[in-house]
Design a protein around this motif. Structure first.
Motif, PDB file in Angstrom:
ATOM      1  N   ASN A 146      71.862  43.517  58.090  1.00  0.00           N
ATOM      2  CA  ASN A 146      71.449  41.822  58.504  1.00  0.00           C
ATOM      3  C   ASN A 146      72.332  41.446  59.579  1.00  0.00           C
ATOM      4  O   ASN A 146      73.583  41.474  59.345  1.00  0.00           O
ATOM      5  N   ALA A 147      71.537  40.875  60.334  1.00  0.00           N
ATOM      6  CA  ALA A 147      72.329  40.311  61.772  1.00  0.00           C
ATOM      7  C   ALA A 147      73.393  39.533  61.506  1.00  0.00           C
ATOM      8  O   ALA A 147      74.469  39.470  61.915  1.00  0.00           O
ATOM      9  N   PHE A 151      77.615  39.849  62.225  1.00  0.00           N
ATOM     10  CA  PHE A 151      78.201  39.003  62.987  1.00  0.00           C
ATOM     11  C   PHE A 151      79.467  38.316  62.108  1.00  0.00           C
ATOM     12  O   PHE A 151      80.522  37.937  62.687  1.00  0.00           O
ATOM     13  N   MET A 152      79.105  38.102  60.971  1.00  0.00           N
ATOM     14  CA  MET A 152      80.295  37.539  59.981  1.00  0.00           C
ATOM     15  C   MET A 152      81.371  38.432  59.833  1.00  0.00           C
ATOM     16  O   MET A 152      82.583  38.250  59.930  1.00  0.00           O
ATOM     17  N   MET A 153      81.056  39.888  59.611  1.00  0.00           N
ATOM     18  CA  MET A 153      81.967  40.712  59.590  1.00  0.00           C
ATOM     19  C   MET A 153      82.878  41.167  60.766  1.00  0.00           C
ATOM     20  O   MET A 153      83.991  41.379  60.809  1.00  0.00           O
ATOM     21  N   ALA A 190      85.750  38.994  52.298  1.00  0.00           N
ATOM     22  CA  ALA A 190      84.569  38.892  53.242  1.00  0.00           C
ATOM     23  C   ALA A 190      83.502  39.570  52.612  1.00  0.00           C
ATOM     24  O   ALA A 190      82.413  39.090  52.546  1.00  0.00           O
ATOM     25  N   LEU A 191      83.815  40.722  51.733  1.00  0.00           N
ATOM     26  CA  LEU A 191      82.661  41.502  51.432  1.00  0.00           C
ATOM     27  C   LEU A 191      82.037  40.990  49.951  1.00  0.00           C
ATOM     28  O   LEU A 191      80.766  40.687  49.888  1.00  0.00           O
ATOM     29  N   THR A 266      86.098  31.272  54.641  1.00  0.00           N
ATOM     30  CA  THR A 266      87.187  30.911  55.355  1.00  0.00           C
ATOM     31  C   THR A 266      87.687  31.859  56.393  1.00  0.00           C
ATOM     32  O   THR A 266      87.932  31.576  57.647  1.00  0.00           O
ATOM     33  N   PHE A 267      87.826  33.137  55.788  1.00  0.00           N
ATOM     34  CA  PHE A 267      88.528  34.226  56.661  1.00  0.00           C
ATOM     35  C   PHE A 267      87.464  34.605  57.680  1.00  0.00           C
ATOM     36  O   PHE A 267      87.760  35.222  58.784  1.00  0.00           O
ATOM     37  N   THR A 268      86.073  34.412  57.878  1.00  0.00           N
ATOM     38  CA  THR A 268      85.282  34.695  58.645  1.00  0.00           C
ATOM     39  C   THR A 268      85.084  34.025  59.976  1.00  0.00           C
ATOM     40  O   THR A 268      84.504  34.280  60.903  1.00  0.00           O
ATOM     41  N   GLY A 269      86.088  32.857  60.196  1.00  0.00           N
ATOM     42  CA  GLY A 269      86.102  32.204  61.291  1.00  0.00           C
ATOM     43  C   GLY A 269      86.892  32.743  62.345  1.00  0.00           C
ATOM     44  O   GLY A 269      87.894  33.728  61.693  1.00  0.00           O
ATOM     45  N   SER A 270      86.665  32.740  63.358  1.00  0.00           N
ATOM     46  CA  SER A 270      87.498  33.573  64.547  1.00  0.00           C
ATOM     47  C   SER A 270      87.912  32.690  65.581  1.00  0.00           C
ATOM     48  O   SER A 270      87.540  31.363  65.902  1.00  0.00           O
ATOM     49  N   LYS A 271      89.231  33.026  66.106  1.00  0.00           N
ATOM     50  CA  LYS A 271      89.918  32.310  67.036  1.00  0.00           C
ATOM     51  C   LYS A 271      89.361  32.506  68.452  1.00  0.00           C
ATOM     52  O   LYS A 271      89.779  31.712  69.374  1.00  0.00           O
ATOM     53  N   GLU A 272      88.555  33.353  68.698  1.00  0.00           N
ATOM     54  CA  GLU A 272      88.203  34.036  69.762  1.00  0.00           C
ATOM     55  C   GLU A 272      86.524  33.264  70.025  1.00  0.00           C
ATOM     56  O   GLU A 272      85.905  33.056  69.112  1.00  0.00           O
TER      57      GLU A 272
END
Length: 272
Positions: A146-147, A151-153, A190-191, A266-272
């Protein structure tokens, strides 16, 4: 600002009640005879409480057990494969620099913009040529990645501490050993979030099975419920009872993974 906070709570409670009312009605209707449901009325509690609807779908509908098993098998395999493959793909995109890494990532983002309905006919034709209509592989294989969750992972692993992987490398672990023994166990939040969404999507899937299945014995539960609706009469009492059975596993999965769910999102957000 306290009045704004109170107003927000009132709005959320109101929304929650409106959302819960259809489920409450369906639960109540599952214990009513068909005549009472067809008579209408706004009362929620059954006038003639009965377990006959559940007894009928479990003991008198010969295919209901098969539909339930089909749903469990398909949803379990789809969830398991997605957790593995999406995590591997997300980790590779986040940690491994290879030619075409950025291009592949943008392709995955492009896939997210394609409505699933557009792929239904091509998917049907491919499965027909493979001889996978009316089969478990036809239901499972097209849905093993699943795309959205790749992306989330990727976003999750971008924030994963590299020091743990470097320490594992110093201990002599390979990339694969590091992923399966160090990274994946620490990615439980995340899993879990991924597992909830994937399982619920697979468990409630109606459109794809409707297109590729014609054998009633291969129907998953959502498609099987449709057989209780006839041209001249619909057995809403059986439909409501079966719907409650359909809802139960999703509630159990959510309750089991709930402690990880918010943390994983929450953890799947990224600073990049």
């Amino acid at each position: 600002m306290n009045w704004l906070k109170g107003l927000l709570y009132v709005g959320l409670i109101f929304y929650g009640v409106i959302t819960f009312l259809p489920f409450a009605w369906a639960l109540s209707a599952s214990f009513k005879p068909l005549s009472e449901i067809m008579a209408g009325g706004s009362h929620f509690m059954p006038d003639h409480f009965t377990w006959d609807n559940y007894r009928t779908i479990f003991f008198r509908e010969p295919l209901f057990g098969r539909w339930l098993i089909n749903s469990i098998v398909v949803a379990a395999f789809i969830t398991g494969f997605n957790i593995l493959f999406n995590s591997m793909a997300g980790y590779a995109l986040a940690r491994i620099q290879f030619p075409g890494n950025s291009f592949l990532f943008f392709v995955i983002l492009a896939v997210l913009m394609v409505p699933g309905q557009i792929t239904l006919i091509p998917s049907y034709l491919i499965l027909k040529n493979l001889g996978w209509l009316n089969s478990y592989q036809g239901l499972i294989i097209p849905n093993v990645v699943n795309a959205t969750f790749i992306f989330m992972m990727r976003q999750f692993f971008l924030n994963f501490p590299k020091e743990l992987e470097e320490a594992a490398a110093l201990d002599g672990l390979s990339r694969g050993e590091t992923f399966f023994s160090i990274v994946l166990p620490l990615a439980k939040p995340a899993l879990a979030a991924q597992a909830i969404f994937i399982f619920m999507g697979a468990w409630n899937n109606f459109l794809m099975p409707l297109i590729i299945l014609s054998d009633p014995e291969m129907f998953p539960l959502p498609l099987g419920l449709n057989t209780f609706k006839g041209q001249y009469i619909s057995y809403w009492n059986y439909i409501m009872a079966a719907s409650m059975v359909l809802t139960l596993p999703a509630l159990v999965i959510y309750a089991f993974f709930n402690r990880y769910f918010i943390q994983g999102v929450t953890f799947t957000g990224s600073k990049e």
